[in-house]
Design an enzyme around this catalytic site. Structure first.
Site, PDB file in Angstrom:
ATOM      1  CG  ASP A  48      -1.852   1.166   1.255  1.00  0.00           C
ATOM      2  OD1 ASP A  48      -2.833   1.133   0.497  1.00  0.00           O
ATOM      3  OD2 ASP A  48      -1.624   2.126   2.029  1.00  0.00           O
ATOM      4  CE1 TYR A  53       0.964   7.952   2.470  1.00  0.00           C
ATOM      5  CE2 TYR A  53       1.443   5.689   1.835  1.00  0.00           C
ATOM      6  CZ  TYR A  53       0.633   6.607   2.473  1.00  0.00           C
ATOM      7  OH  TYR A  53      -0.513   6.185   3.099  1.00  0.00           O
ATOM      8  CD  GLN A 175      -5.513   2.218   3.535  1.00  0.00           C
ATOM      9  OE1 GLN A 175      -4.438   2.220   4.132  1.00  0.00           O
ATOM     10  NE2 GLN A 175      -5.580   2.148   2.222  1.00  0.00           N
ATOM     11  CD1 TRP A 203      -5.779   4.364   7.223  1.00  0.00           C
ATOM     12  CD2 TRP A 203      -4.377   5.035   8.824  1.00  0.00           C
ATOM     13  NE1 TRP A 203      -6.167   5.621   7.619  1.00  0.00           N
ATOM     14  CE2 TRP A 203      -5.320   6.058   8.604  1.00  0.00           C
ATOM     15  CE3 TRP A 203      -3.384   5.241   9.780  1.00  0.00           C
ATOM     16  CZ2 TRP A 203      -5.318   7.247   9.318  1.00  0.00           C
ATOM     17  CZ3 TRP A 203      -3.370   6.434  10.506  1.00  0.00           C
ATOM     18  CH2 TRP A 203      -4.333   7.418  10.261  1.00  0.00           C
ATOM     19  CE  LYS A 214       8.024   1.318  18.688  1.00  0.00           C
ATOM     20  NZ  LYS A 214       8.562   1.699  17.350  1.00  0.00           N
ATOM     21  NE  ARG A 224       6.537   4.900  12.002  1.00  0.00           N
ATOM     22  CZ  ARG A 224       5.582   4.274  11.330  1.00  0.00           C
ATOM     23  NH1 ARG A 224       4.325   4.496  11.629  1.00  0.00           N
ATOM     24  NH2 ARG A 224       5.887   3.429  10.369  1.00  0.00           N
TER      25      ARG A 224
END
Length: 312
Positions: A48, A53, A175, A203, A214, A224
């Site tokens: 995907d 992106y 989605q 997603w 984490k 991130r």
């Protein structure tokens, strides 16, 4: 890896999808090569991506991998269009067809398997947007069409319009974000998808990474949330409610002898209406953890307990 049909269409995808939002930005060519190789070897098919992106560089990277690493027929390629580089939606026929052609050029393919409208554009008549979808399918640029991040009524309106127009490009999937930390899709989008016969691609099934555990003791330097472009993306899921859910997931994982990632992923993947959970791993090691956890099926007692703790 099990394959599933998307809604009432003939499109078959692996029940885990490989997301590429970080490709060509946080995930370089070497890591991407390792990821797609491991994914295909595990039986994964759905990859995907989107035209925005990495400013288009994610599609360019996928195109190189299709030439040098994996065969085109091994993958179900899904990409998206509507968003402009500044983030503003443009669902005009002019923009959409140009964007799709640019995606095909970057990917180095004649067609994609699934083309999704990346956002709803309230300033463009829906019939104009869907006319572009019809052209994309009738011209052979894509085999199937879907929508992304649509509200329930928007999905239903698009699907009903296509049906009433006797379109050859029905909306086969929606989605949206869906995880133990984000269950809003259950209110409108999942029921709408079931009603119109569309599948659902989830997603961020790991709650933007938070459900891996984490962040239980802080923000790791390599996460991130520690990067300037993703910090605000993760931050909403670091509150007290989310911490309680993460601790419940960790408790369930300890009891089963698996990782919190495995528990959170299995919960989403096997929810009613979900065709695939799309996981965007930044590294090969992270993806291996996802693939190793893929076969877990949650006992109903744990599933019900997680349903209760997250539905608050």
């Amino acid at each position: 890896m099990d394959q599933r049909l998307v809604g009432r269409s003939g499109l078959s995808v692996s029940r885990l999808g490989l997301g590429t939002m970080t490709w060509a930005r946080d995930t370089g060519a070497e890591e991407a090569t390792a990821q797609i190789t491991a994914f295909v070897e595990a039986g994964g098919t759905l990859i995907d991506t989107a035209d925005v992106y990495g400013g288009g560089d994610a599609e360019l990277l996928i195109g190189r991998l299709l030439r040098d690493v994996v065969r085109r027929d091994e993958l179900v390629i899904s990409t998206k269009a509507v968003l402009t580089p500044g983030g503003r939606p443009d669902a005009s026929r002019r923009h959409l067809i140009r964007a799709l052609d640019a995606s095909l050029s970057r990917l180095g393919v004649d067609d994609v398997d699934l083309w999704q409208l990346h956002a709803f554009d309230p300033d463009v008549p829906l019939e104009e947007t869907l006319a572009a979808v019809d052209l994309a399918v009738s011209s052979g640029r894509t085999a199937y069409a879907g929508v992304c991040d649509y509200a329930g009524w928007q999905l239903a309106a698009a699907a009903v319009w296509q049906r009433a127009a006797d379109s050859r490009a029905p909306i086969v999937c929606a989605q949206g974000e869906y995880s133990l930390l984000a269950r809003d899709a259950e209110q409108e989008v999942l029921p709408a998808a079931a009603h119109v016969g569309a599948g659902f691609l989830a997603w961020s099934p790991l709650g933007r990474g938070v459900l891996t555990g984490k962040y239980r003791t802080g923000i790791p330097a390599d996460s991130r949330a520690a990067t300037p472009h993703f910090a605000e993306f993760v931050r909403p899921y670091l509150d007290e409610r989310c911490r309680r859910i993460v601790e419940s997931v960790a408790t369930a994982a300890d009891g089963l002898g698996v990782s919190p990632l495995a528990v959170a992923l299995a919960w989403v993947r096997d929810r009613p209406g979900v065709s695939a959970a799309v996981v965007g791993a930044r590294t090969h090691a992270q993806l291996l953890g996802v693939l190793q956890a893929e076969q877990l099926a949650l006992p109903w007692e744990i599933r019900e307990a997680l349903d209760d703790v997250s539905d608050s």
